[in-house]
Motif scaffolding. Structure first.
Motif, short mmCIF file in Angstrom:
data_model
loop_
_atom_site.label_atom_id
_atom_site.label_comp_id
_atom_site.label_asym_id
_atom_site.label_seq_id
_atom_site.Cartn_x
_atom_site.Cartn_y
_atom_site.Cartn_z
N ASP A 225 27.09 61.29 -17.42
CA ASP A 225 26.76 60.33 -18.49
C ASP A 225 25.59 59.47 -18.07
O ASP A 225 25.46 59.10 -16.90
CB ASP A 225 27.98 59.43 -18.76
N THR B 175 27.24 59.79 -25.53
CA THR B 175 27.97 60.59 -24.54
C THR B 175 27.83 62.08 -24.87
O THR B 175 27.38 62.45 -25.96
CB THR B 175 29.49 60.28 -24.54
N PHE C 177 33.12 57.15 -22.46
CA PHE C 177 32.85 58.37 -21.68
C PHE C 177 34.09 58.80 -20.89
O PHE C 177 34.59 59.90 -21.04
CB PHE C 177 31.66 58.18 -20.72
N ARG D 284 23.89 55.93 -19.65
CA ARG D 284 24.22 54.95 -20.70
C ARG D 284 23.62 53.58 -20.39
O ARG D 284 23.13 53.34 -19.27
CB ARG D 284 25.73 54.83 -20.82
#
Ligand code: PMP
Length: 516
Positions: free
Chosen positions: A434, A253, A237, A436
């Motif tokens: 982002d 991403t 990212f 994740r």
């Protein structure tokens, strides 16, 4: 909570003359300029569902006053602790049960940070508490110069959780101590000195592990880093390369790429950087390579899927051993596997662990191969508390509880759900750059805007963070620039808890955007 959903649906319907019993929104206006988005959000940002219930009632707190604690903290404790009360208005905790914490005033919090990713099975889990009590009534402490059952029962149980040839266990008291020992063993076994870690990593706070830790906030101006070199973190990212299917996560991403299926250009570039480090910064033979499967303090940073496999090969070609730091990712946290390294399809030469291993009881471990252990047998390595009867009884019960309560599977189910819900917020807000992670090892990276990916300012992060806490949820912060919210709760949280947090986070981010 569901009452709130239908109340909100009804409210939208009243405002538009439509009625829908579905909790998903259809682009309705609610006055005040806020929009009821066309999406699967269960709650409008201005409303908050009730916190999921908890059957335990806290005891009334009768201890020291808050002012008294702060005075002692200021005058008698490590002065850095004044800097890291974490909140402008600190949280004074008193009691815990599973995913819940109570402060001294009796306010309840949903704990999504677990004392820094440590309380794996839940605060004061009844089974772990009972195991500790049983051991406390029998024998608290003796050292491993004597033979006592709990050490041997535990080593057998822990070894059965690891693949061959990772079968020899050294018990320590913390993660730093485990990593310190791993460095020593790697150097002795290989006869080489140099260690490689990623930028942004955290592997401990002792003088030796500080060298592995690549984050200036945790570094002192003395020679700690002798023989430790940082390679570029393959962060898909924030790093220079990354695309739309690089990582092993339900959420990719926002970066686009034109890589064909099964081919990752970002991976090639980052492996190229590692080769550059080998060529320029270390001797031709190295002692080892330390990496977390998902970088925890860095903010749940994930690498391209095949990176570690290729990196391990390159390290071994140079005589080094590969160490997987599972202090945060171990014990089922990533959901798909018991250990984070298994998600990368690699077998390390050494695994270090702490935090979740004891659910908050101080214990750590290094697990390695018989061959490496033999190289370490040249002197006597003594550790007074490592493998004490009490630590082993607790850790043994933690392993049983993870299995009995189905916590790895729960981590996968609830984690995947939470990641998916959070990714909807990322699509909605410009400052959520982002989302994740895997299982319940989750990072939400905040940015000024998606185009620049510049980190959101510390003030903005602090404001959102404080609001989340005031609404009753504790999360963590990480990243080299403090730009990432970390969600690493006890593995027993439910989908209702996840829904509550998503509603709180939505409200906090929405509120910040409104005030901006
Ligand atoms: N490794 C990792 C990945 C960690 O996150 C930490 C602690 N945050 C450590 C090692 C050090 O563990 P401890 O604080 O128990 O010494």
């Amino acid at each position: 909570m569901y009452k709130v959903v239908s109340y909100l649906s009804a409210r939208c319907a009243l405002l538009t003359g439509q009625y829908s019993s579905s909790p998903s929104w259809a682009s309705f206006h609610l006055g005040s300029g806020a929009v009821c988005q066309k999406s699967a959000f269960k709650y409008h940002p201005q409303d908050l569902p009730e916190m999921p219930s908890c059957r335990v009632k806290p005891e009334e707190y009768k201890g020291m006053s808050k002012e008294g604690m702060m005075k002692i903290r200021k005058e008698k404790c490590n002065p850095m602790t004044m800097k890291i009360t974490y909140y402008k208005r600190p949280v004074f905790l008193h009691q815990g049960y599973m995913q819940w914490l109570w402060d001294v005033d009796g306010k309840r919090y949903l704990d999504l940070f677990a004392g820094v990713a440590t309380v794996a099975v839940g605060h004061c889990h009844p089974n772990v508490r009972a195991a500790a009590e049983r051991q406390m009534n029998t024998l608290w402490h003796t050292t491993n110069i004597y033979v006592h059952p709990s050490l041997h029962e535990y080593c057998e149980k822990l070894a059965s959780c690891l693949p061959d040839p990772l079968k020899v266990i050294y018990l320590t008291n913390s993660g730093s101590e485990a990593n310190d020992l791993a460095i020593l063993m790697a150097r002795l076994h290989t006869g080489n000195f140099d260690m490689i870690t990623f930028g942004g990593s955290y592997h401990g706070g002792t003088q030796q592990t500080m060298g592995l830790t690549a984050n200036s906030s945790y570094r002192y101006p003395i020679a700690t880093s002798s023989g430790c070199t940082n390679a570029m973190c393959p962060d898909v990212f924030r790093g220079p390369w990354g695309g739309s299917h690089c990582r092993d996560s339900p959420v990719q991403t926002i970066r686009e790429c034109s890589c064909a299926q099964g081919h990752c250009m970002a991976n090639e570039q980052y492996i190229g950087q590692l080769k550059e480090t080998f060529a320029t910064s270390v001797p031709s033979r190295i002692a080892g390579f330390f990496a977390e499967p998902i970088q925890g303090m860095g903010g749940a940073v994930q690498y391209p899927k095949t990176y570690l496999r290729e990196a391990y090969k390159l390290v071994r070609e140079r005589g080094g051993i590969c160490v997987s730091d599972e202090v945060q990712t171990g014990f089922g946290r990533t959901g798909s596997h018991f250990w984070g390294f298994q998600g990368h399809d690699v077998t390390p030469d050494m695994v270090t662990m702490a935090k979740g291993i004891g659910n908050g009881f101080p214990i750590g471990a290094v697990v390695t191969t018989p061959e490496i252990a033999a190289s370490f047998a040249k002197a006597y390595h003594f550790n007074t508390f490592g493998g004490s009867p009490l630590a082993c009884a607790v850790a043994s019960s933690v392993l049983d509880t993870i299995r009995e309560d189905g916590l790895q599977q729960n981590s996968l189910n609830v984690g995947t759900y939470l990641l998916t819900e959070l990714s909807k917020l990322r699509n909605k807000y410009e400052i959520i750059g982002d989302v994740r992670g895997k299982g319940l090892q989750i990072g939400v990276e905040m940015v000024k805007d998606k185009a620049s990916r510049e980190p959101l300012s510390a003030d903005a992060m602090g404001e959102i963070f404080e609001n989340i806490k005031d609404m009753g949820v504790l999360i963590g912060k990480g990243g080299v620039y403090g730009q990432t919210f970390r969600i690493q709760p006890p593995l027993c949280i439910t989908k209702e808890d996840a829904d509550f947090f998503v509603a709180v986070f939505n409200k906090a981010v929405h509120g910040y955007m409104d005030r901006k």
